[in-house]
Structures are given as structure tokens and as C-alpha cells.
Write an enzyme that holds these catalytic residues in place. Structure first.
Site, PDB file in Angstrom:
ATOM      1  N   SER A 256     -27.795 -34.827  28.364  1.00 55.31           N
ATOM      2  CA  SER A 256     -28.228 -34.211  29.612  1.00 55.31           C
ATOM      3  C   SER A 256     -27.920 -35.124  30.806  1.00 55.31           C
ATOM      4  O   SER A 256     -26.768 -35.479  31.022  1.00 55.31           O
ATOM      5  CB  SER A 256     -29.714 -33.853  29.519  1.00 55.31           C
ATOM      6  OG  SER A 256     -30.109 -32.984  30.558  1.00 55.31           O
TER       7      SER A 256
ATOM      8  N   ASP B 255     -27.064 -22.286  27.631  1.00 54.87           N
ATOM      9  CA  ASP B 255     -27.896 -23.363  28.160  1.00 54.87           C
ATOM     10  C   ASP B 255     -28.377 -22.973  29.551  1.00 54.87           C
ATOM     11  O   ASP B 255     -27.577 -22.795  30.468  1.00 54.87           O
ATOM     12  CB  ASP B 255     -27.077 -24.658  28.221  1.00 54.87           C
ATOM     13  CG  ASP B 255     -27.908 -25.881  28.592  1.00 54.87           C
ATOM     14  OD1 ASP B 255     -28.997 -25.717  29.185  1.00 54.87           O
ATOM     15  OD2 ASP B 255     -27.459 -26.996  28.287  1.00 54.87           O
TER      16      ASP B 255
ATOM     17  N   HIS C  90     -30.509 -25.862  25.490  1.00 59.51           N
ATOM     18  CA  HIS C  90     -30.390 -27.192  26.084  1.00 59.51           C
ATOM     19  C   HIS C  90     -30.985 -28.227  25.133  1.00 59.51           C
ATOM     20  O   HIS C  90     -32.192 -28.232  24.883  1.00 59.51           O
ATOM     21  CB  HIS C  90     -31.105 -27.257  27.435  1.00 59.51           C
ATOM     22  CG  HIS C  90     -30.844 -28.541  28.173  1.00 59.51           C
ATOM     23  ND1 HIS C  90     -29.625 -28.846  28.741  1.00 59.51           N
ATOM     24  CD2 HIS C  90     -31.646 -29.609  28.414  1.00 59.51           C
ATOM     25  CE1 HIS C  90     -29.676 -30.035  29.308  1.00 59.51           C
ATOM     26  NE2 HIS C  90     -30.898 -30.523  29.116  1.00 59.51           N
TER      27      HIS C  90
END
Length: 353
Positions: free
Chosen positions: A167, A298, A327
Site C-alpha cells: 500500500s 481494490d 486491498h
């Protein structure tokens, strides 16, 4: 000359073999929303796949800030090779070495045939790292990771080092290797759920919906606000012109970014901060083997932010897109296990051989 395409074709069946290169979501986690919520709620899960114990080391940066390095190795210290391959990992915003997916990845690589030595680079103020500077980390702040790489390189000059980011940590890693270009000393890098375009990901994460309002924003903000409270004893630079009451009263990530990251980084506004911090600006300059793994469903780092054209023009980079991973989910099987562990192990192991 061996190309990245050659490596993927020969060594990474989980990514290219028609009989293996797919991910079937866990039956009751068939959407990105469910994958993301489940992954977020079990972020502290400890099981056989994620049961690791770290040894901590603190590094003080040039500005007085402190980051922590959490080390893990499957081998006993006295039996460790002098130049083991090393995997340097970074979590997303508010995350740390404690995240379930980082611990799973750490254990898998440490117990792989390559026997990686793992070091998780914890951002300032995370994982109970002492807060010694009022300057926070942000989505485009690469200085701390650069210092960590330099330190690990000096400690293990003969080791091959790979970078793995998740991320926001993936954005920092991607931006870093692009900034370094031909000077990059990492053997390769892997980015999972990278928010290449922060304008896109910010709009997604700040949208008012069930996932953001009740899962993502509360999770991220609780971690960041605890760090801000722990930093209350530090004197901030008056030139930053911070509205500390607005900082303390922030309820969404964009509010903190606007008051802290924009002003401390000397940006004109939020758009300027997002533009200059987005890793897509640096993808063209990547010269080490680079693998990105993203999900088409996502909701935090939507596929609209992926610079697809750049993956077609830079021969050093590759993109794996999964239809239903959410995600940082990518959960398959029953009980759920993380799919991306195997392809990452195949990729980094092939590169360091």
C-alpha cells in the site's frame, strides 16, 4: 541477456503458467469489499503462518527522527550465513511489522529455500517506535527508507537485498527506486496494492461509504492520532504554521494531510502534495526488476490509478492484476490464506539466484 520477461516465464509459474496463474477467492470473500474488510479485521491475527518474533534495532535519522528495524530469520544466529539474501519490507499508512500479511510474508521468505533474512522498516511513530522528531512520515517521504537501505547495505555489503512494499509502503518503495534509477542497490522490488496516483487513491479512501467510514478511516486515524498524541511533547517548527487544534480534531486522513503533510513538506496545497508524492512520476526511471501486484476490485487503490502505459514501455517492470483481491486481501482457500505470498517468493528468489 536475461530479461525480466525471461525470469517470469522460467521461474514464476504462479504468475504465468495458464494452469497455475489464477486466484480463486475464498467462497465467502468473493468481492473486493469483503476481502478488504476481512483482511483489515484480522490484521493482528497470529497463527502458524504468521507466528514470528522480531529483534528490534533503532536508527536515528539526520533530522533526529527515529525509525525501527524489526529483524527476523529462521536460522539460528550462530548458523547464519555472512551474506544472506535480505528482504526489506514496508507497511502502509499506520501499519507496521505487526500486520498479519507482513508476518506471513516474513515467515514464508525466511523459511524458503533461499532463507531470506527479513527486516521490516517501521515508519516513524509506528510499532511503538520512539518519536524523537516532530517531522512525520508521509506517502512520498523516501528519506527514511533510503537511510535504512544504506545502513543494511553497509552491514551486509555482500548480500543481495530486495524491497517489498505494501500500500503506502509500496508507493514509497516505488518512488525510491525510481529516484535512485541506475544507482539503486536493491536487486529487485515488489509493490503490493501500490497507490501509484495519490489523487485517485485519496479520492477513493476519503469517499463516504461503509468501508471507509466504519473500517478504513477509523483504523488508520486511530493509529495516526495515537502517534500525534505521543509526539505532543515535541516543539514544532513555527515556520510550519500548523493549526494544532485542527490536527487534534481531524477525523479523516485528508484533513491530517492538508494540515500536516502539505505544510511540513512545503507544498502549495493537497493537489501539489499528491502530485509530487505519487510514484507514477518515477516509474519510467526504474532500472531494477520490479513487480507490481494489484487488484481490479481494490476500493482503496483503484486500478484507474495504475499507469498501464508505463508497464508497456519500461522493460524492467511487470504488473500482475487479480480480479478479486480487494486491498491487501488476496485471500483464497478455506481457511483463507494469502495468495500473493507464493508469486512473490518465486519472483524474489529467482532474481537473487
Amino acid at each position: 541477456m536475461v530479461t525480466l520477461h525471461d525470469v517470469l516465464q522460467r521461474e514464476c509459474p504462479s504468475l504465468v503458467d495458464p494452469d497455475l496463474a489464477y486466484m480463486i477467492p475464498t467462497p465467502y470473500l468473493g468481492t473486493g469489499l469483503l476481502q478488504t474488510i476481512y483482511a483489515t479485521l484480522r490484521v493482528r491475527l497470529r497463527n502458524v503462518a504468521s507466528d514470528v518474533s522480531y529483534k528490534r534495532e533503532l536508527l536515528v535519522m539526520q533530522d533526529g527522527g527515529t525509525i525501527s528495524l524489526d529483524w527476523y530469520s529462521a536460522a539460528k544466529e550462530q548458523n547464519c550465513a555472512e551474506c544472506p539474501p535480505i528482504a526489506m519490507m514496508m507497511a502502509g499508512v499506520g501499519g507496521s511489522s505487526r500486520e498479519h500479511h507482513l508476518r506471513v510474508m516474513a515467515k514464508a521468505l525466511a523459511h524458503s529455500q533461499a532463507a531470506f533474512k527479513i527486516v521490516v522498516v517501521n515508519h516513524r511513530g509506528t510499532a511503538r517506535t520512539p518519536i524523537t522528531s516532530p517531522r512525520p512520515y508521509d506517502s512520498g517521504f523516501t528519506d527514511d527508507f533510503r537511510a535504512a537501505v544504506k545502513y543494511v547495505r553497509n552491514e551486509y555489503p555482500q548480500s543481495k537485498i530486495v524491497g517489498i512494499g505494501f500500500s503506502m509502503g509500496a508507493n514509497i518503495l516505488t518512488k525510491y527506486i525510481g529516484e535512485e534509477g541506475p544507482r539503486c542497490t536493491l536487486a529487485c522490488a515488489v509493490a503490493i496494492c501500490c497507490p501509484f496516483d495519490l489523487q485517485v487513491s485519496s479520492a477513493a479512501i476519503n469517499e463516504s461509504n461503509l468501508l471507509n467510514d466504519y473500517v478504513i478511516q477509523p483504523s488508520v486515524m486511530s493509529t495516526l492520532m495515537r502517534a500525534i498524541k505521543r509526539a505532543s511533547h515535541l516543539q514544532v517548527d513555527p515556520l510550519w504554521n500548523l493549526d494544532l487544534q485542527r490536527v487534534k480534531g481531524a477525523t479523516r486522513l485528508c484533513e491530517l494531510e492538508e494540515e500536516l503533510m502539505v505544510k511540513i513538506g512545503g507544498h502549495r496545497d493537497l493537489n501539489d502534495y499528491y502530485e509530487k508524492s505519487s510514484s507514477f512520476n518515477y516509474v519510467d526511471n526504474i532500472e531494477v526488476p520490479f513487480l507490481a501486484i494489484n487488484s481490479l476490485d481494490d476500493r482503496i487503490t483503484p486500478p484507474q490509478g495504475i499507469p498501464m502505459d508505463k508497464f508497456l514501455t519500461n522493460p524492467n517492470i511487470a504488473l500482475a492484476l487479480v480480479p478479486h483481491g480487494g486491498h491487501l486481501g488476496f485471500l483464497t482457500g478455506v481457511p483463507p490464506r494469502i495468495w500473493f505470498v507464493k508469486p512473490i517468493e518465486e519472483f524474489v528468489s529467482a532474481i537473487i539466484r
